[in-house]
Every structure is written in structure tokens, then in C-alpha cells.
Write an enzyme that holds these catalytic residues in place. Structure first.
Site, PDB file in Angstrom:
ATOM      1  N   LYS A  43      13.642  -2.207   9.852  1.00 17.70           N
ATOM      2  CA  LYS A  43      12.676  -2.800  10.780  1.00 17.70           C
ATOM      3  C   LYS A  43      13.407  -3.876  11.575  1.00 17.70           C
ATOM      4  O   LYS A  43      14.456  -4.354  11.146  1.00 17.70           O
ATOM      5  CB  LYS A  43      11.518  -3.406  10.009  1.00 17.70           C
ATOM      6  CG  LYS A  43      10.625  -2.354   9.363  1.00 17.70           C
ATOM      7  CD  LYS A  43       9.338  -2.958   8.857  1.00 17.70           C
ATOM      8  CE  LYS A  43       8.470  -1.951   8.140  1.00 17.70           C
ATOM      9  NZ  LYS A  43       7.796  -0.991   9.022  1.00 17.70           N
TER      10      LYS A  43
ATOM     11  N   HIS B 103       9.881   9.173   3.118  1.00 20.14           N
ATOM     12  CA  HIS B 103      10.100   9.973   4.314  1.00 20.14           C
ATOM     13  C   HIS B 103      11.522  10.531   4.441  1.00 20.14           C
ATOM     14  O   HIS B 103      11.721  11.699   4.718  1.00 20.14           O
ATOM     15  CB  HIS B 103       9.797   9.144   5.566  1.00 20.14           C
ATOM     16  CG  HIS B 103       8.448   8.489   5.551  1.00 20.14           C
ATOM     17  ND1 HIS B 103       7.327   9.120   5.099  1.00 20.14           N
ATOM     18  CD2 HIS B 103       8.044   7.252   5.942  1.00 20.14           C
ATOM     19  CE1 HIS B 103       6.274   8.312   5.227  1.00 20.14           C
ATOM     20  NE2 HIS B 103       6.702   7.166   5.723  1.00 20.14           N
TER      21      HIS B 103
ATOM     22  N   ARG C 173     -15.560  -1.583   0.467  1.00 21.67           N
ATOM     23  CA  ARG C 173     -16.460  -2.602  -0.076  1.00 21.67           C
ATOM     24  C   ARG C 173     -17.222  -3.401   0.987  1.00 21.67           C
ATOM     25  O   ARG C 173     -18.340  -3.826   0.767  1.00 21.67           O
ATOM     26  CB  ARG C 173     -15.672  -3.551  -0.988  1.00 21.67           C
ATOM     27  CG  ARG C 173     -15.424  -2.923  -2.337  1.00 21.67           C
ATOM     28  CD  ARG C 173     -14.541  -3.756  -3.191  1.00 21.67           C
ATOM     29  NE  ARG C 173     -13.226  -3.928  -2.569  1.00 21.67           N
ATOM     30  CZ  ARG C 173     -12.162  -4.407  -3.205  1.00 21.67           C
ATOM     31  NH1 ARG C 173     -12.243  -4.779  -4.460  1.00 21.67           N
ATOM     32  NH2 ARG C 173     -11.012  -4.525  -2.585  1.00 21.67           N
TER      33      ARG C 173
HETATM   34  C1  BG6 Z   1       5.035   4.186   7.060  1.00 22.09           C
HETATM   35  C2  BG6 Z   1       5.635   2.897   6.584  1.00 22.09           C
HETATM   36  O1  BG6 Z   1       4.995   5.118   6.025  1.00 22.09           O
HETATM   37  O2  BG6 Z   1       5.810   4.693   8.138  1.00 22.09           O
HETATM   38  C3  BG6 Z   1       5.687   1.888   7.700  1.00 22.09           C
HETATM   39  O3  BG6 Z   1       4.871   2.383   5.504  1.00 22.09           O
HETATM   40  C4  BG6 Z   1       6.410   2.467   8.898  1.00 22.09           C
HETATM   41  O4  BG6 Z   1       6.319   0.697   7.285  1.00 22.09           O
HETATM   42  C5  BG6 Z   1       5.848   3.831   9.268  1.00 22.09           C
HETATM   43  O5  BG6 Z   1       6.255   1.564   9.973  1.00 22.09           O
HETATM   44  C6  BG6 Z   1       6.704   4.492  10.331  1.00 22.09           C
HETATM   45  O6  BG6 Z   1       6.100   5.671  10.757  1.00 22.09           O
HETATM   46  P1  BG6 Z   1       6.465   6.302  12.162  1.00 22.09           P
HETATM   47  O7  BG6 Z   1       5.704   7.574  12.192  1.00 22.09           O
HETATM   48  O8  BG6 Z   1       6.047   5.332  13.208  1.00 22.09           O
HETATM   49  O9  BG6 Z   1       7.947   6.506  12.154  1.00 22.09           O
END
Ligand code: BG6
Length: 520
Positions: free
Chosen positions: A368, A268, A59
Site C-alpha cells: 500500500k 489473492h 445490529r
Molecule cells: C482486499 C484487501 O482483499 O483487496 C484490501 O483487504 C485491498 O486491503 C483490496 O485494498 C484490493 O483489491 P483490488 O481489487 O482493488 O485490487
């Protein structure tokens, strides 16, 4: 000349066909940090099709040049192999169009711009539509794609060109829904406009080189498969920890869709688990692989409510120090409710009720504000049936079990830990490690996962993208825990200091099962 790494990855790949890549949500963080740096890297390695252009849509009003400059700064920071000269060449195929893609009125302009660029860059009718915007905008945008006839190919249509039909594919980012219902709904919305073959549900962990290597490790070698089951494996750990906090995404992360269980485990980590646990697929075809992953997720046990406190742990980081820098704690991050119940750490135990995995727990954890940035898979084997070295264990009673540690990131590689004799007279035993280091072996850094995945989408390869069933199954696994947490607020949050390995409750969960986390 940089190496064309995808040649080495799979030698018989189709070249990606000419196409226009349209990124919806182009002024956002993902575009800046991941998509454009990855596309730039593909350009530098000569992997993009010769006829290719990128159109960013969002936007915010911005000229093409302002868009290019904003992305240049980001690419300089985030892209592999950045040089000013290569960027300038790449930027020549980068455009921007300000529009609200959820509104019918925007489409005359969007389609005109797309047609103009496809003429200029000779991309034909192929388009890769990438949804990188806020998730609540997915549905109205997809509906507009349908209503504005953006999709003209697929089984439901008669091909314009029978021998070389053009394609329109959609890439959908996570979060894919907030729960099983919303994910199912989004799948149906997509299915009304796109064929399943044109829907690319992205999970960037599947694009990580070491996760792909896991399939090679398991299915291209004979030595591991016979022991890859409940007869030999005691348990499996999948860990993905980060030192960073929410990095300015506090208001998103602290919303009902946020938290570590939803953000990392539902997507993941369950995918990684599925790759570790799946049966050998009959071929490398996308459907064969996705079917096997889906079966694993479908076999995950639905825990009874009374068992949930024992198999799931939530945590939240409080003030602490990470790598010498002090962190104020999650509740003091901008955009976060000072009484937030959001899990910045989650650990769950998953049981896969199949012949292969009966009785083998899979422990998944993510957090985190932790001690280290690390993603690893630990396969822990059972002890030997009889220990003749009992006297050599310095009182421990039995030798530590063998372990295969697959380092997904950083230090990508695989380590096998076993016992060895210390040289010299007498029988002294020590654990030793056999090490495969990705960078040392292949003399190259693994590519950014998004580059791999974008290229696959351009080539029409869905192998590393998720099928709708996998997403719905993954929600089915985590939802009871999420419901339980919602109904039972936890009074001791925050329960781990930033810069540590998470709450004590997670160590206790393992100790109850006579196990412990692998905290390198
Ligand atoms: C993302 C999450 O999918 O993956 C994030 O939303 C996270 O919160 C990130 O930080 C981590 O990815 P990677 O590849 O750095 O392990």
C-alpha cells in the site's frame, strides 16, 4: 440495453434460480462498496433471477427506507451503469432487518422476515447467506445457523423436493482465519453445518476477468503450454500494488490479523500464482480446477528458518507524496500504533517443487502507499542459449529476455515482449510489444469481480471459489514468515517513502538472484 456479459463469458451457464440473498454485516463497507453495487449491476444487465430479494442484516437500527437511501448514495458512486430509474426498481427488492446474528434470540425474527420475503418475492427455500461482517463474528453466526435450523438441504438431509431440491449456500469473506490453526478451525465449524458443496469461500481476485482469462490463455491455446515450464521460464513475478493507504481501516489493518502478507499475499496473490502454475485440469469443473490449484500450493517449499531473511521482505511506508498529494505515512494514519511493526509491503519468493517448476522462483509482492495501482503477472523467459547478436546489444552482452506481461488491472490485457529488427540497413535490435487490450478487443469494460462471483454462487458454480485445502495450504506457506517477523522486530521501519516502489531490501532480494522487479 446493456450487454449480458455473462452470456459471452460462458454460453452454457445455468440460469440462477430464484433466491433470497441475506447479507450479514449489511451496514458495513463491503456491502456498500462492492456487494450492493454488484447486485445492482446484475439487475441492470438482466442477470439476476426474476424472483430475487436482498435482505441486509446487522445490529444498527434502521428502516428499509433508510437502508435503501444509504445504499443508493453508495451505488451512485460505485455501481457500473447507475441510473435513478433503474435503482428505484432494484431498491424495491432491498430490505433491512436489525438483529445480532450471533445471538439465539435473534433467529425467530430473522426467520420470520426471511419467510415473509420469500413469500412476497416467490424465492422458495433457496437462500444465499453472505458473511460480510467482522471475522470474529463468523463462528458464532455459523453456529446459530446450525442451531436454528436455517439449513434444510444437503446430502445429510432428505430432499423436500426430489427433482428440484432447494439450496442454502454460505459465502464467507476473507480474512479466512489468521493462521493455519484458525483457518482449519473455521473450516471445521463450517463443515459441521454446511456441506462442502454449499460453502463458497470468496477471493475476489479469482473473479477478475484477466485472472479467468489466464486459464483460457494457457489451456485454450497450443502455443504457450509447451514453453510453460522450467525449461523456458526463468522466473515469474506477481505484483499487486496500491497507491492508497489503509483508508480508514487502520485499526483493523494494524491488528494481529493485518498486514500485506496476510491481507493480500496469503489470499489473492497465492491464488493468482496457483492459476499461473497449475497443471491443465481434466475439465472445467470446479473440483478439477480446485484440485490442481491445491496441488500447486501443496508443493510450495517450506523454507528453513535461516533462509527466511533472504526470501521475504517486509516494508512500511513513511511520509511521502503519491500522485502529487502528500501522505503522512502509515504510523500517522488513524488507528495505527505509532510504533507499529505491521507490513504495509511484503515480498516473498516461493519455490514450487514439482517437475514443471523445479528451480523457477515465483516472486510475489504487494504494498500500500506505492507508486502506482497495479496488478500484473510477469512471465520472464530464459535468454536464448546462444546470442549471435552480441555486437548489437550496445554493450549489454545479451538481449533482454522475452516477457509475457498479464495486466490484471488497470488496462486489462496481455503484452508479449520480444526482440525485433529496427528497419534500415545494418542490424539494430529493439524490444517490441504485441498487445492484447481487453477493452479495445471486446468493446466493454470488464465486470466487477464481485458481480461475477455473486452470480456464480447463485448458479451453484464453485469454480472461482476456494476449497478448504487451498486456504489451509496458503497459510502453511506464509506462516513461517509471519512467525519469523513476529519474533524479529525490524528497526528500520518505516523503510519506504509513500509513493515509491517499496523498500530497497525488496530490490536487493531480486538483485541477489540476478533479477529485477518489473516496475512499469
Ligand atoms: C482486499 C484487501 O482483499 O483487496 C484490501 O483487504 C485491498 O486491503 C483490496 O485494498 C484490493 O483489491 P483490488 O481489487 O482493488 O485490487
Amino acid at each position: 440495453m446493456a450487454t449480458r456479459w455473462y452470456d459471452a463469458r460462458m454460453p452454457n451457464l445455468d440460469e440462477p434460480s430464484p433466491c433470497l440473498i441475506v447479507i450479514f454485516g449489511a451496514s458495513g463497507d463491503l456491502t456498500k462498496r462492492k456487494l450492493i453495487p454488484s447486485l445492482y449491476h446484475l439487475h441492470v444487465t438482466g442477470s439476476l433471477p426474476a424472483n430475487c430479494a436482498i435482505l441486509g442484516i446487522s445490529r444498527t437500527e434502521m428502516s428499509d427506507d433508510a437502508f435503501r437511501e444509504k445504499l443508493r448514495e453508495a451505488a451512485e458512486k460505485h455501481a457500473q451503469g447507475y441510473t435513478a430509474a433503474a435503482w428505484q426498481k432494484f431498491a424495491g427488492s432491498l430490505y433491512y432487518h436489525a438483529a445480532d446474528s450471533t445471538k439465539q434470540t435473534a433467529y425467530a425474527g430473522i426467520k420470520k422476515r426471511m419467510a415473509e420475503l420469500s413469500d412476497r418475492h416467490k424465492t422458495g427455500q433457496n437462500s444465499l447467506l453472505y458473511l460480510a461482517m467482522a471475522p470474529h463474528l463468523y463462528e458464532p453466526t455459523i453456529i446459530q445457523f446450525g442451531e436454528n435450523n436455517m439449513i434444510v438441504e444437503g446430502k445429510r438431509w432428505c430432499s423436500i423436493n426430489r427433482d428440484n431440491p432447494p439450496w442454502q449456500r454460505i459465502v464467507v469473506e476473507k480474512p479466512f482465519g489468521n493462521d493455519p490453526e484458525s483457518a482449519g478451525h473455521l473450516n471445521r465449524v463450517l463443515g459441521r453445518v454446511f456441506e462442502e458443496e454449499s460453502i463458497y469461500r470468496i477471493d475476489h481476485y479469482l473473479g477478475k476477468e484477466t485472472v479467468q482469462n489466464l486459464m483460457v490463455f494457457r489451456f485454450a491455446n497450443t502455443i504457450f503450454e509447451p514453453i510453460w515450464n522450467q525449461h523456458y521460464i526463468d522466473h515469474v513475478q506477481v505484483t499487486a500494488t496500491e497507491t492508497v493507504g489503509v483508508e480508514g481501516r487502520g485499526s483493523y489493518y494494524d491488528s494481529p490479523g493485518g498486514g500485506a502478507l496476510r491481507d493480500m499475499i496469503q489470499s489473492h496473490l497465492l491464488q493468482v500464482m496457483a492459476v499461473v502454475a497449475m497443471e491443465p485440469p481434466v475439465s472445467l469443473k470446479a473440483d478439477d480446477i480446485r484440485l490442481e490449484k491445491s496441488k500447486v500450493l501443496g508443493a510450495a517449499r517450506q523454507h528453513r528458518e535461516q533462509d527466511l531473511p533472504d526470501i521475504a521482505v517486509r516494508g512500511q511506508y513513511g511520509p511521502g507524496t503519491i500522485g502529487g498529494r502528500s501522505n503522512p505515512g502509515y504510523r500517522n494514519e488513524p488507528g495505527v500504533n505509532p510504533e507499529s511493526q505491521t507490513d504495509t509491503f511484503a515480498a516473498i519468493q516461493v519455490m514450487i517443487d514439482t517437475w514443471r517448476w523445479g528451480g523457477v522462483p515465483f516472486y510475489l509482492r504487494s504494498g500500500k502507499g506505492m507508486a502506482r495501482k497495479l496488478t500484473e503477472i510477469v512471465i520472464s523467459f530464459k535468454p536464448t542459449p546462444h546470442c549471435i547478436f552480441r555486437d548489437q546489444t550496445q554493450g549489454a552482452g545479451c538481449l533482454p529476455p522475452n516477457q509475457i506481461v498479464i495486466n490484471v488491472q488497470p488496462d486489462e490485457g496481455i503484452r508479449i515482449r520480444f526482440e525485433g529488427k529496427v528497419p534500415g540497413s545494418g542490424m539494430k535490435i529493439k524490444d517490441v510489444v504485441m498487445d492484447f487490450d481487453y477493452v479495445e478487443q471486446f468493446q466493454s469494460e470488464p465486470p466487477e469481480a464481485y458481480a461475477t462471483l455473486l452470480l456464480d454462487a447463485m448458479r451453484g458454480d464453485q469454480t472461482l471459489y476456494k476449497h478448504r485445502d487451498e486456504i489451509e495450504q496458503a497459510w502453511r506457506i506464509v506462516q513461517p514468515v509471519l512467525d519469523y517477523w513476529d519474533a524479529n522486530p525490524q528497526s528500520d521501519l518505516p523503510n519506504y517513502a509513500a509513493g515509491t516502489w517499496g523498500p530497497q531490501a525488496s530490490d536487493k532480494m531480486m538483485a541477489r538472484d540476478g533479477r529485477q522487479w518489473h516496475n512499469p
